[in-house]
Design an enzyme around this catalytic site. Structure first.
Site, mmCIF file in Angstrom:
data_model
loop_
_atom_site.group_PDB
_atom_site.id
_atom_site.type_symbol
_atom_site.label_atom_id
_atom_site.label_comp_id
_atom_site.label_asym_id
_atom_site.label_seq_id
_atom_site.Cartn_x
_atom_site.Cartn_y
_atom_site.Cartn_z
ATOM 1 N N GLU A 186 12.194 -3.031 -4.023
ATOM 2 C CA GLU A 186 11.209 -3.117 -5.093
ATOM 3 C C GLU A 186 11.894 -2.854 -6.432
ATOM 4 O OE1 GLU A 186 7.968 -0.318 -4.978
ATOM 5 O OE2 GLU A 186 6.921 -1.365 -6.590
ATOM 6 N N GLY B 283 0.829 -1.210 0.000
ATOM 7 C CA GLY B 283 0.000 0.000 0.000
ATOM 8 C C GLY B 283 0.852 1.245 0.000
ATOM 9 N N TYR B 284 1.253 1.663 -1.178
ATOM 10 C CA TYR B 284 2.128 2.833 -1.303
ATOM 11 C C TYR B 284 1.425 3.985 -2.028
ATOM 12 C CZ TYR B 284 6.739 1.366 0.492
ATOM 13 O OH TYR B 284 7.795 1.036 1.295
ATOM 14 N N GLU C 242 12.031 8.457 -15.248
ATOM 15 C CA GLU C 242 12.480 9.848 -15.100
ATOM 16 C C GLU C 242 12.858 10.144 -13.646
ATOM 17 O OE1 GLU C 242 9.845 8.779 -16.832
ATOM 18 O OE2 GLU C 242 10.709 9.181 -18.807
#
Lengths: 393, 379
Positions: A249, A132-133, A377
């Site tokens: 991640e 949950g980010y 980016e």
């Protein structure tokens, strides 16, 4: 060195005896992987057996301490295990955000009780976690997240919404960034919470993507009660954990850039064919594939080197951004090349022959690689600022 | 094996770095070029190379060398690349030494290796005959005559060929150009009768030559390795050269990057340091990523040559393909980031672009090596 050679021989023997033949073929698509959980789905018995055997040895998490269910291997031993698995064509037994992201964060920031409680079920694939980010208003600018957790004495009360929550509808637990101090500067009022997705007040809504699939959800929290011992680390200091977890991640996304899958040239040979000299019957495509495969092999070495540098403490903290940027762009390129290699065969969307459009759906899915976990980016900004130390970055 | 330098290799790198920066900086190349020095390199510097153990880096102690490995040769080459040093390191200490080490008889090794390690002779490998590197297309004829062979043909892009005391020549003793069977390597004295040499001044002010063989007579014992079966030996030698050259390219690209980064952190336009512009930041970060990925492939190739050379061919192909491509990007971005200054001879960045172009072409360019990988993988 002699010990390592013994380990290599024993590992190979064990893999040969224990890895089912069906688990020595490349995975076909994202759904052909095992995610575990309370209600796991297996395509066949081999997947279940392979997970059980590897989980019991702790080899789903080879370098985690044995005390938390891991394999307790040294880096050299883990390299040997990975090498032998690659040589035998063994699949990874478990795909898991618990393994890739939460576990490393808990090992560093979790309490002893939290490590003992949460890590072993991750190793065995018994609990499936989601992340949950991001929020609808907090994407690249993650730290502006608004989901709130209010201190209610013996528990936190969580309200808000997360987005791009991978497999939230299938996950058992969530690791979640929440704002515990709304008055603090945006990086300083964030905490890291764990809670059960079966808690009252949690709901999920799958999001239909361009791939025609819904691996991501929007997740809603409506007065969700979370026991206070499920906060990891220090209250309001969760951003540090969040960033640490993001590096893992990024590593797991970048690993998509390697050669874990069927080589592109095999796909091309099957669809395009070889000419009478044994070369791919499309000159320019052949060159495109060869250049891709040069870069894929080199990138595998780059990941190996990064691990070696980390082991020696010689790696820059922002190096994961390099791997994430490069690996995700490479994986997109791989799938563009796969589509060109499949020609019109790779355009079918529904037929059994095409496994319900496995190729184009996977191709479209990869477009998220350079967005999720921080866009390309954003990674380039991080590299420019932190490693290259360019002014004003 | 960890894909990083060990402590001894790190010490060697530090030694080579400070030595080359002080004794063979870019200014030394400019001086050789501007004075049009006929040798194209400094014999005094090469003696120093021998004294440091660099000339004998690959040569066992029994033959007067220091008996180190390919990783160490790559460490030296990378520093050569960083300084654009014009030395016979690749031609002599790497290619000629490897040819003798891998294919030489005891007598051939004893005759030549100590002299190479001591910096007493220059060697050169003569392979290419056309504009592109195609070893199997070797046509130079070696015909059996009397007690030996007679060589007829022409070689091009022979690095240090015009100053070489010893030429290692790839020749055809049977079969047709295009076939890998029928090749033989020969040791030929640089001043042998019938050998004529033209120094070809190259764009990068490093050495190369065209070498003609007009009825050059050699004895039977001039053959290096098996007659007709020399392709495998040649490939092994070339792969050592390719990997070391990839390390040199990695140094060229790394230094070009560092020079350009220093420039964008100092140059102001529109009232700002140009390094503040995101257009340049993203391109810099992308280039840095490319160079790092190449660095990993290069050290992997060099380590594989040391640990299991039989597995090295495809990894060397990956390393040379990567090194050529990422270094080309580095020098192109380097000149562009320098703006008009990048076009001037006064700034060094243009010299890096020139060296990158030559080293990309030498021993097979990125396309050549991608093609090799494809063939090795059956497509």
């Amino acid at each position: 060195m002699a010990d390592l050679e013994t380990f290599r021989a024993e590992t190979r023997a064990w893999l040969e005896a224990n890895c089912p033949a069906e688990m020595r073929t490349p995975t076909e698509d994202e759904e052909d992987t095992v995610w575990g959980g309370r209600n796991p789905t297996f395509r066949n018995d081999a997947q279940r057996v392979w997970l059980e055997r590897m989980g019991a040895k702790g080899w789903t998490a080879p370098e985690w301490p044995a005390a938390y269910g891991g394999g307790g291997l040294s880096r050299d031993e883990a390299k040997i295990l990975a090498g032998e698995m690659r040589d035998l064509g063994c699949r990874s037994p478990l795909s898991s955000f618990g393994l890739w992201m939460l576990g490393p964060a808990l090992l560093k920031y979790g309490s002893e009780e939290q490590k003992k409680k949460y890590l072993p079920p991750i190793v065995r694939g018994e609990i499936r976690w989601c992340q949950g980010y991001s929020e609808p208003g907090a994407g690249s600018d993650l730290a502006s997240l608004q989901t709130r957790a209010e201190d209610r004495g013996d528990h936190f009360l969580v309200n808000g919404s997360k987005i791009w929550t991978s497999y939230a509808d299938k996950a058992d637990w969530i690791f979640c960034l929440v704002r515990t101090d709304p008055k603090a500067p945006k990086h300083e009022g964030i905490s890291f919470l764990l809670f059960d997705m079966a808690s009252p007040g949690v709901s999920t809504q799958p999001i239909l993507l361009i791939s025609g699939k819904s691996p991501f959800c929007q997740t809603f929290f409506d007065d969700v009660k979370v026991p206070k011992d499920q906060l990891v680390g220090i209250p309001n200091k969760g951003w540090e954990i969040a960033k640490y977890l993001l590096t893992h991640e990024r590593n797991s996304i970048s690993s998509m850039g390697g050669r874990a899958h069927r080589p592109v040239h095999e796909v091309a040979a099957a669809h395009v064919g070889l000419n009478d000299q044994g070369l791919l019957d499309d000159n320019l495509l052949r060159g495109q594939i060869a250049r891709l495969e040069v870069d894929e092999i080199a990138f595998e070495f780059a990941m190996e080197r990064a691990g070696d540098m980390a082991k020696r403490g010689e790696i820059h903290g922002a190096y994961s951004s390099l791997l994430k940027y490069y690996g995700s762009e490479l994986n997109k390129r791989r799938h563009e090349t796969l589509m060109a290699s499949g020609g019109s065969d790779a355009l079918e969307w529904e037929s059994d022959r095409s496994e319900h459009g496995a190729a184009p759906r996977a191709w479209l899915r990869t477009k998220a690689n350079s967005i999720e976990g921080g866009t390309s980016e954003v990674q380039l900004n991080i590299l420019a600022k932190r490693i290259l130390e360019l002014p004003g970055a | 094996m960890a894909l990083v330098l060990n402590d001894e290799q790190t010490m060697l790198r530090d030694t080579a770095r400070s030595f080359l920066a002080s004794e063979a900086p870019v200014a030394a190349l400019r001086q050789l070029r501007d004075a049009n020095v006929a040798d194209g390199f400094s014999r005094e510097l090469w003696k120093q190379f021998a004294g440091m153990g660099f000339a004998g880096v690959l040569i066992p102690e029994d033959f007067g060398g220091v008996g180190l490995g390919h990783v160490e040769a790559g460490v030296v080459a990378e520093e050569i690349g960083r300084n654009l040093a014009a030395t016979p390191f690749l031609s002599t200490a790497v290619l000629t030494a490897s040819a003798l080490l891998n294919g030489g008889s005891d007598a051939q090794k004893a005759a030549w290796l100590p002299k190479i390690a001591g910096g007493e002779i220059i060697g050169a490998l003569a392979v290419d005959e056309g504009a592109k590197h195609r070893p199997e297309k070797t046509a130079l004829q070696a015909t059996r005559t009397g007690n030996g062979f007679t060589l007829n043909g022409a070689k091009t892009f022979v690095v240090d060929g015009h100053v070489a005391d010893l030429l290692v020549v790839a020749a055809r003793t049977s079969g047709q150009p295009g076939e890998t069977q029928g090749l033989t390597l020969f040791l030929v004295a640089g001043d042998a009768g019938g050998v004529s040499r033209e120094r070809t001044v190259m764009v990068d002010a490093h050495n190369a030559a065209r070498v003609n063989f007009d009825n050059v007579q050699v004895d039977a014992d001039a053959a290096l390795g098996p007659v007709d079966g020399g392709y495998e030996l040649l490939e092994r030698v070339l792969n050592v050269g390719r990997a070391v050259l990839a390390a040199e390219l990695s140094g060229v690209g790394g230094q070009a990057f560092d020079i350009a980064q220093a420039y964008v952190k100092e140059r102001s336009q529109f009232g700002r340091i140009i390094g503040e512009f995101q257009a340049l930041q993203h391109r810099s970060a992308h280039l840095f990523s490319e160079l790092e990925v190449t660095r990993a492939a290069v050290i992997k190739a060099l380590q594989t040559l040391d640990a299991s050379p039989e597995k090295a061919a495809t990894i060397v192909a990956v390393a040379k393909a990567r090194a050529g491509a990422s270094t080309e990007l580095a020098v192109q971005e380097g000149v562009q980031m320098h703006g008009g200054n990048g076009m001037t001879d006064a700034f060094d960045i243009g010299l890096y672009m020139k060296r990158a172009r030559v080293a990309q072409e030498l021993l097979g360019d990125s396309n050549f090596h991608a093609d090799r990988l494809a063939r090795a993988n059956g497509y």
